[in-house]
Scaffold this motif. Structure first.
Motif, PDB file in Angstrom:
ATOM      1  N   MET A 209       0.813  -1.216   0.000  1.00  0.00           N
ATOM      2  CA  MET A 209       0.000   0.000   0.000  1.00  0.00           C
ATOM      3  C   MET A 209       0.843   1.262   0.000  1.00  0.00           C
ATOM      4  O   MET A 209       2.044   1.222   0.251  1.00  0.00           O
ATOM      5  CB  MET A 209      -0.984  -0.007   1.178  1.00  0.00           C
ATOM      6  CG  MET A 209      -0.366   0.100   2.557  1.00  0.00           C
ATOM      7  SD  MET A 209      -1.504  -0.448   3.888  1.00  0.00           S
ATOM      8  CE  MET A 209      -2.906   0.630   3.658  1.00  0.00           C
ATOM      9  N   GLU A 213      -2.829   5.833   1.244  1.00  0.00           N
ATOM     10  CA  GLU A 213      -3.823   4.815   1.577  1.00  0.00           C
ATOM     11  C   GLU A 213      -3.728   4.436   3.054  1.00  0.00           C
ATOM     12  O   GLU A 213      -4.747   4.293   3.738  1.00  0.00           O
ATOM     13  CB  GLU A 213      -3.627   3.576   0.689  1.00  0.00           C
ATOM     14  CG  GLU A 213      -4.011   3.835  -0.750  1.00  0.00           C
ATOM     15  CD  GLU A 213      -3.468   2.781  -1.730  1.00  0.00           C
ATOM     16  OE1 GLU A 213      -4.043   2.672  -2.824  1.00  0.00           O
ATOM     17  OE2 GLU A 213      -2.465   2.102  -1.409  1.00  0.00           O
ATOM     18  N   VAL A 217      -6.698   4.654   5.906  1.00  0.00           N
ATOM     19  CA  VAL A 217      -7.116   3.533   6.757  1.00  0.00           C
ATOM     20  C   VAL A 217      -6.926   3.920   8.230  1.00  0.00           C
ATOM     21  O   VAL A 217      -7.784   3.635   9.079  1.00  0.00           O
ATOM     22  CB  VAL A 217      -6.319   2.244   6.432  1.00  0.00           C
ATOM     23  CG1 VAL A 217      -6.777   1.103   7.343  1.00  0.00           C
ATOM     24  CG2 VAL A 217      -6.507   1.842   4.972  1.00  0.00           C
ATOM     25  N   ILE A 220      -9.839   5.976   9.461  1.00  0.00           N
ATOM     26  CA  ILE A 220     -11.035   5.177   9.769  1.00  0.00           C
ATOM     27  C   ILE A 220     -10.820   4.425  11.079  1.00  0.00           C
ATOM     28  O   ILE A 220     -11.710   4.382  11.932  1.00  0.00           O
ATOM     29  CB  ILE A 220     -11.362   4.202   8.617  1.00  0.00           C
ATOM     30  CG1 ILE A 220     -11.710   4.997   7.346  1.00  0.00           C
ATOM     31  CG2 ILE A 220     -12.531   3.287   8.998  1.00  0.00           C
ATOM     32  CD1 ILE A 220     -11.958   4.145   6.118  1.00  0.00           C
ATOM     33  N   PHE A 241      -9.657   7.327  -1.554  1.00  0.00           N
ATOM     34  CA  PHE A 241      -9.883   6.117  -0.757  1.00  0.00           C
ATOM     35  C   PHE A 241     -11.055   6.315   0.190  1.00  0.00           C
ATOM     36  O   PHE A 241     -11.921   5.442   0.320  1.00  0.00           O
ATOM     37  CB  PHE A 241      -8.618   5.742   0.025  1.00  0.00           C
ATOM     38  CG  PHE A 241      -8.743   4.422   0.737  1.00  0.00           C
ATOM     39  CD1 PHE A 241      -8.499   3.241   0.061  1.00  0.00           C
ATOM     40  CD2 PHE A 241      -9.143   4.365   2.056  1.00  0.00           C
ATOM     41  CE1 PHE A 241      -8.643   2.010   0.699  1.00  0.00           C
ATOM     42  CE2 PHE A 241      -9.285   3.137   2.705  1.00  0.00           C
ATOM     43  CZ  PHE A 241      -9.038   1.962   2.020  1.00  0.00           C
ATOM     44  N   GLU A 244     -14.634   6.074  -1.071  1.00  0.00           N
ATOM     45  CA  GLU A 244     -15.164   4.718  -1.182  1.00  0.00           C
ATOM     46  C   GLU A 244     -15.444   4.108   0.193  1.00  0.00           C
ATOM     47  O   GLU A 244     -16.497   3.509   0.418  1.00  0.00           O
ATOM     48  CB  GLU A 244     -14.168   3.826  -1.942  1.00  0.00           C
ATOM     49  CG  GLU A 244     -14.670   2.391  -2.079  1.00  0.00           C
ATOM     50  CD  GLU A 244     -13.657   1.450  -2.739  1.00  0.00           C
ATOM     51  OE1 GLU A 244     -12.613   1.929  -3.208  1.00  0.00           O
ATOM     52  OE2 GLU A 244     -13.947   0.235  -2.758  1.00  0.00           O
ATOM     53  N   TRP A 245     -14.494   4.273   1.125  1.00  0.00           N
ATOM     54  CA  TRP A 245     -14.547   3.493   2.364  1.00  0.00           C
ATOM     55  C   TRP A 245     -15.199   4.185   3.551  1.00  0.00           C
ATOM     56  O   TRP A 245     -15.713   3.507   4.436  1.00  0.00           O
ATOM     57  CB  TRP A 245     -13.133   3.015   2.735  1.00  0.00           C
ATOM     58  CG  TRP A 245     -12.723   1.867   1.876  1.00  0.00           C
ATOM     59  CD1 TRP A 245     -12.113   1.927   0.657  1.00  0.00           C
ATOM     60  CD2 TRP A 245     -12.957   0.474   2.139  1.00  0.00           C
ATOM     61  NE1 TRP A 245     -11.935   0.673   0.142  1.00  0.00           N
ATOM     62  CE2 TRP A 245     -12.441  -0.244   1.042  1.00  0.00           C
ATOM     63  CE3 TRP A 245     -13.536  -0.225   3.189  1.00  0.00           C
ATOM     64  CZ2 TRP A 245     -12.489  -1.636   0.972  1.00  0.00           C
ATOM     65  CZ3 TRP A 245     -13.581  -1.616   3.122  1.00  0.00           C
ATOM     66  CH2 TRP A 245     -13.069  -2.300   2.015  1.00  0.00           C
ATOM     67  N   PRO A 247     -17.981   5.970   3.703  1.00  0.00           N
ATOM     68  CA  PRO A 247     -19.409   5.608   3.775  1.00  0.00           C
ATOM     69  C   PRO A 247     -19.622   4.167   4.244  1.00  0.00           C
ATOM     70  O   PRO A 247     -20.570   3.900   4.982  1.00  0.00           O
ATOM     71  CB  PRO A 247     -19.898   5.785   2.334  1.00  0.00           C
ATOM     72  CG  PRO A 247     -18.958   6.765   1.737  1.00  0.00           C
ATOM     73  CD  PRO A 247     -17.618   6.480   2.371  1.00  0.00           C
ATOM     74  N   LYS A 248     -18.720   3.262   3.856  1.00  0.00           N
ATOM     75  CA  LYS A 248     -18.849   1.878   4.326  1.00  0.00           C
ATOM     76  C   LYS A 248     -18.719   1.819   5.841  1.00  0.00           C
ATOM     77  O   LYS A 248     -19.313   0.974   6.500  1.00  0.00           O
ATOM     78  CB  LYS A 248     -17.767   0.987   3.712  1.00  0.00           C
ATOM     79  CG  LYS A 248     -17.946   0.753   2.232  1.00  0.00           C
ATOM     80  CD  LYS A 248     -16.958  -0.284   1.746  1.00  0.00           C
ATOM     81  CE  LYS A 248     -17.013  -0.375   0.228  1.00  0.00           C
ATOM     82  NZ  LYS A 248     -16.369  -1.565  -0.293  1.00  0.00           N
ATOM     83  N   VAL A 253     -18.337  11.942   3.288  1.00  0.00           N
ATOM     84  CA  VAL A 253     -17.259  12.671   2.624  1.00  0.00           C
ATOM     85  C   VAL A 253     -17.870  13.811   1.819  1.00  0.00           C
ATOM     86  O   VAL A 253     -18.867  13.610   1.127  1.00  0.00           O
ATOM     87  CB  VAL A 253     -16.488  11.731   1.667  1.00  0.00           C
ATOM     88  CG1 VAL A 253     -15.477  12.516   0.841  1.00  0.00           C
ATOM     89  CG2 VAL A 253     -15.789  10.628   2.448  1.00  0.00           C
TER      90      VAL A 253
END
Lengths: 592, 290
Positions: A209, A213, A217, A220, A241, A244-245, A247-248, A253
């Motif tokens: 990575m 990135e 991470v 989060i 990044f 995408e992530w 919201p998961k 964002v």
């Protein structure tokens, strides 16, 4: 003798697929448990144009990209010319170039010596004959490289299968034929390159990575659930990044209209009780500095991830430099306390971001993470990161404190209990104006003095609790090196190499630049004879920053500084070591 | 929605801070209208946030007993964007003056309108910079002499209402600080509206524009006809173009998803049934996949 460490550079035009090649070699290396560092470079064109990718694969530990490449693949010498001075080969390098390109090349220009091996390869013809298209040129090359230099062949083949698995069966078949043709061609070559074969024992797969990135991470992991940012090179991957992530992970964002709105929204989101972050580069940080002061004044936790690039102004958007330091330390008017962290490699980008949130939340202060293009955009292999990194939360008031809630209550460590909307009875009206303990505006000198003192008091426990420092080398070194950020890689490599030869060199790499770990550093200074600061800033921002609060050993302090645009090399560090060491014959009488 | 348990009086929203405004300032009228609107909506103070930038009118959050933030010049909507997107459950109100919102912070208005941010933005428009003592604002009429335009303002004025309609606000109104009753109703409707509600309140500055501004405005203000249809964008724009009168009332009102709705939709798509990935699961993505 086979090698345990190999660097390969590939250069071509858009469409030659050199970036894909670099990706595949890096993926295959990671799959077989090798250590990998991969960097890419592009011309100014948005699409097409020249591009290069350099991959270092090694069985041993590596800390930076290599100074010189062992193997160079050139599809087109015209493209290579655009990277002059940026890609240099080892004197005994193996240079594989397109047979159809008849450009006269002076090996000395590349760094090649008389014992370099020059091999013309009909990449285009091989691709046409085997796969029926010149597009498969890069796949042919992968076959060739894997056979010649013992790169992980099976993982490479699997990577090709995966890449083309969604295409028609003929496309996959053609590419496999191309890969095989490359292998077969390698077997026909007369040159003996056996001493450049990579020797390794396959191990467990590793993460691959980039620093950006890893930072995303880390955000989060730390509990960030709101991100606002404006696209800017070389930080945009953080935005990408998280779009995408986050919201998961249940967050949101916003791509704002500018950096002013980004930092404003972050302060708003954090004020509302949600851990918030933005990411930017120097020009964006410049726009954010007014509100950096607001976050300091209103004591709102905020994380600003700044990926440095060459400056000033638009500067060198795609190249690294360590010249946002003063801006991060001193930007904003008034006396505005903040914390400045400096990750030194890809894994650090994860940990520094978690720490940034922890410090921001625990001390209600803006935290700037100073990454740089070098570690932000390169991909490197990591072991599964330490996931037990503790996550801290902000201090909420007790029911008793809410009876007469003082948002800015003067406390011994400067931290006051902080409510957020939704907490009944915790309402307060804050501002960028100086204010009293309740948050009420005032312009009284005495309150201003007390409140400045309160806000700055928070830095002391931060300095005591968060002193991440890396030290390499022996305790009683003849030479001590101080550096920060991505310079750590080449410095560490040079220091460890020197130590292996019995040379007594040590390095000190702080990951908190402000508040600076003064005591630990002074202890380091006491143990060394000569001292040098190494940094990529033309005006020596780090050295001058140290001089504002430290006595550096007079007559024994050296500096190596230059502009960014090219990453620091191991050779540069080694030259400094060689030049300064003879001066360390006698121990200094007067220490710090 | 269940009925609120407590009822509020306008005075319940007052803090113990005395406004810094000059006697006779139009902003007192706006503050009173806001207190009344909040009371009649029974807004829970702890679930309400009022944000502002810098200027005379931007002092307003200090006078309301909700969560409040008097930030830096021009950035009320930037902060409000963060508050509302991060915490869609809150009632969010942004306030400020014409210098703050039309000059230094003008860009954020356009994008808040475009996003249909579910925030009520009350712009207290006195056509002058008051706090810095009487300079020309983007809303100052052409030719007016101010501290910074000795020979008369050489620039044409912007119409905030027209700007808001053209950039996508879904509730646009113009009010007058001297008309407490209508202004209260207008603010109440604005807060109730789902989406970006923009209320341009003509709020005279007695100190730098004198009594004449108040008289001039009073003479120019004209309420919308009773049968006016606020859903017709074209007629809303027509009223903003009239120069000899200033039409008050809700000029435009429309529906449509807010940025909050869209962000929530994205979250639903991303989460595939509400499963939140662990850090380790996110990192798995970086394992070589072959």
């Amino acid at each position: 003798m086979p090698r345990s460490d190999l660097s390969i550079a590939m250069v071509g035009s858009g469409g030659d697929g050199v970036v894909t090649m670099g990706d595949m070699i890096a993926q295959a290396g990671a799959r077989d448990g090798l250590n990998v560092i991969k960097v890419e470079a592009y011309g100014p064109q948005i699409r097409g144009g020249e591009s290069s990718t350099t991959v270092r694969v090694a069985a041993n530990d590596i800390y930076a990209q290599a100074d010189h490449v062992d193997i160079l693949v050139v599809f087109n010498w015209k493209d290579f010319a655009r990277f002059k001075g940026e890609i240099t080969v080892a004197p005994d390098a193996i240079i594989l170039s397109e047979a159809k390109d008849e450009t006269e090349v002076d090996g000395a220009d590349l760094g090649a010596g008389p014992n370099a091996t020059w091999i013309k390869v009909p990449f285009i013809d091989l691709a046409k004959e085997s796969a029926g298209t010149t597009l498969a040129k890069n796949i042919v090359t992968l076959g060739l490289l894997s056979e010649l230099f013992n790169l992980p062949q099976k993982p490479l083949k699997r990577a090709i299968e995966k890449k083309f698995s969604k295409k028609k069966a003929e496309v996959l078949e053609a590419n496999i034929k191309g890969f095989t043709a490359g292998i077969d061609f390698a077997k026909t070559l007369g040159e003996d390159v056996g001493d450049r074969r990579l020797e390794y024992t396959p191990g467990e797969p590793r993460l691959l990575m980039s620093g950006n990135e890893a930072a995303a991470v880390g955000a989060i992991h730390a509990g960030c659930r709101f991100f606002a940012g404006y696209p800017i090179t070389p930080s945009s991957e953080v935005l990408h990044f998280l779009s995408e992530w986050l919201p998961k992970a249940g967050g949101s964002v916003v791509q704002t209209e500018d950096e002013l709105a980004a930092i404003g929204a972050v302060i708003g989101g954090s004020f509302a009780g949600v851990k918030s972050m933005t990411a930017t580069s120097g020009p964006g940080l410049a726009l954010m500095t007014e509100m950096l002061g607001l976050a300091a004044m209103a004591e709102v936790p905020a994380v600003i991830f700044d990926v440095q690039r060459g400056g000033p102004s638009t500067g060198l958007p795609t190249k690294s430099e360590q010249s946002d330091l003063w801006q991060a330390l001193y930007g904003s008017h008034g006396d505005a306390p903040r914390v400045v962290l400096a990750p030194a490699d890809v894994e650090d980008c994860f940990h520094s971001t978690v720490d940034a949130f922890n410090i921001a939340e625990e001390y209600q202060i803006p935290v700037i993470v100073l990454s740089d293009q070098n570690i932000a955009q390169r991909r490197e292999t990591l072991s599964m990161l330490t996931l037990d990194h503790e996550v801290k939360e902000r201090l909420a008031p007790t029911a008793e404190q809410l009876e007469d809630y003082k948002r800015y209550e003067i406390t011994p460590n400067g931290v006051s209990p902080m409510t957020w909307p939704g907490i009944k009875g915790g309402q307060y009206q804050t501002n960028g104006l100086e204010h009293d303990e309740y948050g009420r505006p005032t312009s009284m000198h005495l309150v201003h003095e007390k409140m400045n003192e309160k806000r700055y008091r928070k830095l002391r426990p931060i300095r005591d609790d968060y002193h991440f420092i890396r030290q390499y080398g022996p305790d009683d070194a003849d030479l001590g090196i101080l550096c920060w950020g991505s310079s750590k890689g080449p410095v560490k490599e040079a220091v460890l190499k020197a130590n292996a030869r019995g040379v007594k060199v040590a390095a000190f790499v702080p990951q908190v630049l402000y508040p600076f770990p003064k005591h630990e550093f002074e202890e380091f200074l006491r143990r060394i004879k000569e001292f040098i600061v190494i940094e990529l800033s033309f005006s020596a921002q780090f050295y001058k920053y140290l001089r504002t609060f430290l006595e550096l050993p007079e007559g024994h302090t050296h500096i190596f500084k230059r502009s960014g645009g090219k990453n620091l090399t191991v050779a540069e560090v080694e030259e400094q070591i060689a030049a300064i060491l003879p001066r360390a014959a006698t121990k200094r009488e007067v220490l710090v | 929605m269940s009925a609120p348990e407590v009822t509020y009086k306008p005075g319940d929203f007052k803090t113990d801070l005395k406004p810094v405004w000059c006697p006779g300032c139009g902003d007192f009228g706006v503050l009173n209208a806001l207190y009344r609107a909040m009371a009649s909506l029974s807004l829970e103070p702890w679930n309400t946030v009022i944000l502002s930038g810098i200027g005379c009118s931007s002092r307003l959050p200090g006078y309301v007993a909700t969560y409040g933030f008097n930030s830096v010049h021009g950035r009320a909507l930037a902060l409000a964007t963060g508050v509302k997107v991060a915490r869609p459950d809150l009632t969010v109100i942004a306030v400020g003056g014409d210098g703050d919102g039309m000059a230094i912070g003008g860009n954020h208005l356009m994008h808040s309108c475009r996003r249909n941010l579910d925030v009520t933005y009350i712009l207290m428009d006195n056509e002058i910079y008051g706090l810095t003592k009487g300079q020309t604002a983007p809303t100052t009429p052409t030719g007016d002499k101010t501290k910074s335009s000795y020979w008369g303002n050489p620039e044409p004025a912007v119409d905030p209402v027209e700007l808001a309609i053209s950039t996508g606000a879904t509730f646009v109104a113009r009010g007058f600080s001297g008309d407490l009753k209508n202004l209260t109703a207008m603010i109440q409707r604005g807060i109730e509206h789902r989406g970006f509600s923009f209320i341009n309140v003509m709020s005279p500055c007695v100190t730098w524009r004198g009594d004449s501004q108040y008289q001039l405005l009073k003479a120019k203000l004209q309420e919308l006809p009773e049968d006016y249809d606020p859903t017709n964008r074209a007629s809303a724009v027509k009223y903003t173009r009239e120069t000899d009168v200033l039409t008050t009332g809700v000029l435009y009102e429309a529906g449509g998803p807010t940025i909050g709705d869209r962000v929530e939709h994205i979250r639903m798509m991303a989460q595939e049934g509400g499963k939140v990935p662990t850090t380790r699961e996110i990192l798995e993505r970086f394992m070589p996949s072959m």
